[in-house]
Design an enzyme around this catalytic site. Structure first.
Site, short mmCIF file in Angstrom:
data_model
loop_
_atom_site.label_atom_id
_atom_site.label_comp_id
_atom_site.label_asym_id
_atom_site.label_seq_id
_atom_site.Cartn_x
_atom_site.Cartn_y
_atom_site.Cartn_z
CG HIS A 117 29.65 51.26 47.94
ND1 HIS A 117 29.80 51.33 46.57
CD2 HIS A 117 29.30 49.97 48.20
CE1 HIS A 117 29.55 50.14 46.04
NE2 HIS A 117 29.26 49.29 47.01
CD GLU A 118 28.62 48.26 51.52
OE1 GLU A 118 27.53 47.71 51.24
OE2 GLU A 118 29.68 47.95 50.96
CD GLU A 123 27.90 46.77 43.95
OE1 GLU A 123 28.42 47.58 44.74
OE2 GLU A 123 27.40 45.68 44.32
CE1 TYR A 179 31.08 46.20 43.80
CE2 TYR A 179 32.00 44.18 42.90
CZ TYR A 179 31.30 44.85 43.89
OH TYR A 179 30.84 44.14 44.97
O1 X8Z Z 1 33.00 45.16 47.19
C1 X8Z Z 1 32.77 46.36 47.15
C2 X8Z Z 1 31.83 46.99 48.17
C3 X8Z Z 1 30.73 46.11 48.55
S1 X8Z Z 1 29.60 45.81 47.25
C4 X8Z Z 1 32.58 47.37 49.42
N1 X8Z Z 1 33.41 47.14 46.27
C5 X8Z Z 1 34.36 46.59 45.32
C6 X8Z Z 1 35.61 46.10 46.01
O2 X8Z Z 1 35.82 46.43 47.18
O3 X8Z Z 1 36.39 45.38 45.39
C7 X8Z Z 1 33.22 48.57 46.11
C8 X8Z Z 1 34.26 48.98 45.11
C9 X8Z Z 1 34.69 47.73 44.40
ZN ZN Z 2 28.46 47.41 46.77
#
Ligand code: X8Z
Ligand code: ZN
Length: 620
Positions: A382-383, A410, A521
């Site tokens: 993802h990153e 995202e 997201y």
């Molecule tokens: O925050 C994130 C990433 C960094 S942009 C790890 N995510 C959200 C979360 O963890 O709440 C990815 C999925 C949703």
């Molecule tokens: Zn992210």
């Protein structure tokens, strides 16, 4: 995003932080009456140059505050942010003086509009209020990062951090131990409540100065459509996927009842502490409880990582290989030198994963606390999606260096995760060679659905809550109740025990104290399937969508890279059309993908009483 740092976001991208930085001494006074298209162009050129000049220092301050949390680094980050937001305010006012000027070229016109939205933290002009805003923002993020659940006193005092509490939810199946970890993490957030209330007030004030009704409307205005249209879009997309989510909720609830008896569900809802995840946002960790056909081939990536002795470096290299297999460049050496892969032992850091562009020209980093498990492994993919976006658009002027919209940013890495089919995972030795059977298909689909489908209502509700806070429908005296009403309504997930107004449960989710908008997201989880389908088409895939991987396919990689290079230089609808042929976000790809599982779930749920009692706002 670029370093949307602190305030920004996790994908930290410039946009925020970067608040357009203009060096005052160079600023030209623009006389509204005499302003010309050439003046507008020169102004944008100057803003872009100032961003290049000033952004690295802000990014550095923020990086240090996130990787070395203490009062001093918080002060430095708050002050850097304060300067940056003040410059942004000034530039936004100057940009407004060009409205109505004729003959402005399209790129300049777009940049003028993007300028004021380059932050999720619209600040009041008043100096004291601006300083208070950035101080509170740094403090809240620091509090979250340093949060610990402590029990016992004196010599018997024992404190656990988020990662340790998450381990309990991931690994323990003891009802009470899970509840303790879940409740324990939520002891960090009541102290944030008053600051959050103030933050919301200040963001509203900053938004109103720009002509928006409140900060929620400001956030919703970043999508090349009106805020009202955008809200309707999110509702439309949710309506498309809701039946699939409800089928999954019903099935998982049944499995929890099998495991925990009467305590496995509450009025048809899932107890929040039993999903293997601190926020019940993704449920992949309870695979052991919900696997449809045990023994049909192992899909346990965590076990595979252990067996192959993967460490953090090897995990990152493995993810990088996915991108380079598509023809994308290797990561710069500095990425490996300057990133934070592991949690330092000697200090507090913000462990929540993020990707940073430090200077608009190649100093890219990730900040994680990698553990050798599946969650961390897919989070690295993802990153790196953010990182490759940064690298692809680094040649654009800074004001265009952002995602087509934040949901695009995202979705890049997650599209790769969709390409991590059992065949791909087997090819790198992480899981058994997959069997081809209907049972194996359902198992693989369930595995994916526990992350991708379970997430959808969660992705939507976080900002339903914040939009309500910003527009005044949710008041401080019902912050927590409104939160749980939304959790119940959208997710069919509920809490055990009283979660009254002594608590502040939204503050226990990173993006709330860090002020990172969350609808991105939700959009990403729809869009990534559209991207995936297009890349599969480009790779010449035939057959059911879920069987496709585009790993190693240069044509797919080239098409994706072309999209990334566009940044936010044009409306996202155009960018989406160039890749997918359609200019609308649409859930048909995710529904196609999960068609086999959905049919199976309907079969399984036959005769069961699915659904749950929806809460009324007044009572829970
Ligand atoms: O925050 C994130 C990433 C960094 S942009 C790890 N995510 C959200 C979360 O963890 O709440 C990815 C999925 C949703
Ligand atoms: Zn992210």
């Amino acid at each position: 995003m670029k370093f949307q740092i602190s305030l920004l976001s996790l994908a930290v991208s410039s946009a925020l932080l970067l608040s357009a930085c203009q060096n005052d001494s160079n600023a030209k006074a623009v006389d509204a009456k005499a302003a010309t298209a050439a003046d507008a162009q020169a102004f944008i050129k100057q803003v872009n140059q100032d961003l290049r000049d000033n952004y690295p220092e802000e990014a550095a301050a923020q990086w240090v505050a996130s990787t070395y949390i203490n009062g001093d680094t918080q002060l430095l980050a708050a002050k850097a942010n304060e300067r940056s937001l003040a410059r942004l305010k000034e530039n936004t006012e100057k940009a407004a003086t060009f409205s109505g000027v004729e003959g402005i070229d399209p790129a300049t016109g777009r940049a003028l509009k993007l300028l004021e939205r380059s932050t999720s933290m619209p600040a009041p002009k008043d100096k004291a209020k601006l300083a208070e805003l950035t101080r509170i923002a740094s403090k809240l993020e620091g509090e979250y990062g340093a949060g610990k659940y402590c029990t016992g006193e004196g010599d018997a005092k024992q404190c656990r951090e988020l990662g340790e509490l998450e381990d309990v939810l991931r690994e323990s199946r003891d009802y009470d131990k899970q509840l303790d970890a879940w409740q324990g993490w939520r002891t960090i957030s009541p102290p944030m409540r008053a600051d959050y209330q103030k933050l919301a007030e200040l963001l509203n004030e900053g938004s109103q100065e720009l002509g928006y009704a409140n900060a929620g409307e400001f956030w919703r205005s970043s999508y090349d459509m009106s805020p009202a249209e955008f809200e309707a879009e999110t509702d439309r997309l949710w309506d498309q996927v809701k039946p699939l989510y409800q089928n999954l909720q019903c099935y998982v609830r049944g499995k929890l009842e099998e495991k925990y008896g009467e305590r496995g569900s509450i009025n048809g809802m899932i107890p929040a502490h039993l999903t293997g995840n601190m926020w019940s946002q993704q449920w992949g960790n309870i695979w052991d409880l919900v696997e449809p056909y045990p023994g049909t081939g192992k899909l346990d990536i965590t076990a595979g990582l252990a067996k192959q002795h993967y460490d953090d470096q090897a995990m990152v290299k493995r993810a990088e290989d996915f991108y380079t297999s598509l023809g994308m460049p290797s990561l710069p050496e500095s990425f490996f030198q300057k990133s934070q892969f592991l949690k330092p032992r000697d200090r507090d850091v913000v462990c929540h994963a993020s990707a940073w562009d430090m200077n608009y020209r190649g100093d890219v980093r990730i900040k994680m606390c990698i553990q050798p498990n599946e969650d961390s492994f897919t989070t690295i993919y993802h990153e790196l999606g953010h990182i490759y976006y940064y690298l692809a658009y680094n040649d654009l002027p800074p004001l265009f260096q952002s995602g087509a919209h934040d949901g695009f940013h995202e979705a890049i890495g997650d599209t790769m995760v969709l390409g991590m089919t059992p065949e791909y995972l087997a090819s790198i030795g992480l899981v058994d060679a997959p069997k081809v059977s209907e049972k194996a298909t359902i198992n693989a689909q369930m595995k994916m659905a526990l992350d991708k489908i379970a997430f959808l209502p969660f992705g939507k509700l976080i900002d339903q809550w914040r939009w309500g806070v910003f527009d005044g429908r949710i008041t401080p005296d019902n912050y927590n109740q409104a939160w749980w009403n939304l959790r119940e309504k959208y997710q069919g997930v509920t809490s055990v025990g009283d979660r009254g107004e002594d608590f502040f449960d939204p503050g226990a989710k990173y993006h709330v104290p860090a002020n990172v908008p969350y609808t991105r997201y939700f959009l990403s989880y729809i869009l990534q399937f559209q991207f995936y389908r297009s890349l599969c088409d480009a790779a010449g895939h035939t057959g059911p969508l879920h069987t496709c991987t585009f790993y190693g396919n240069k044509e797919a990689g080239q098409r994706f890279w072309a999209m990334l290079q566009k940044g936010q230089s044009q409306p996202w609808q155009k960018t989406l059309k160039e890749l997918t042929g359609k200019e609308e976000m649409d859930a048909s790809a995710i529904l196609d993908y999960f068609a086999p599982l959905n049919a199976w779930l309907e079969e399984q749920n036959k005769g069961k009483q699915c659904g749950w009692d929806e809460p009324s706002l007044a009572a829970k």
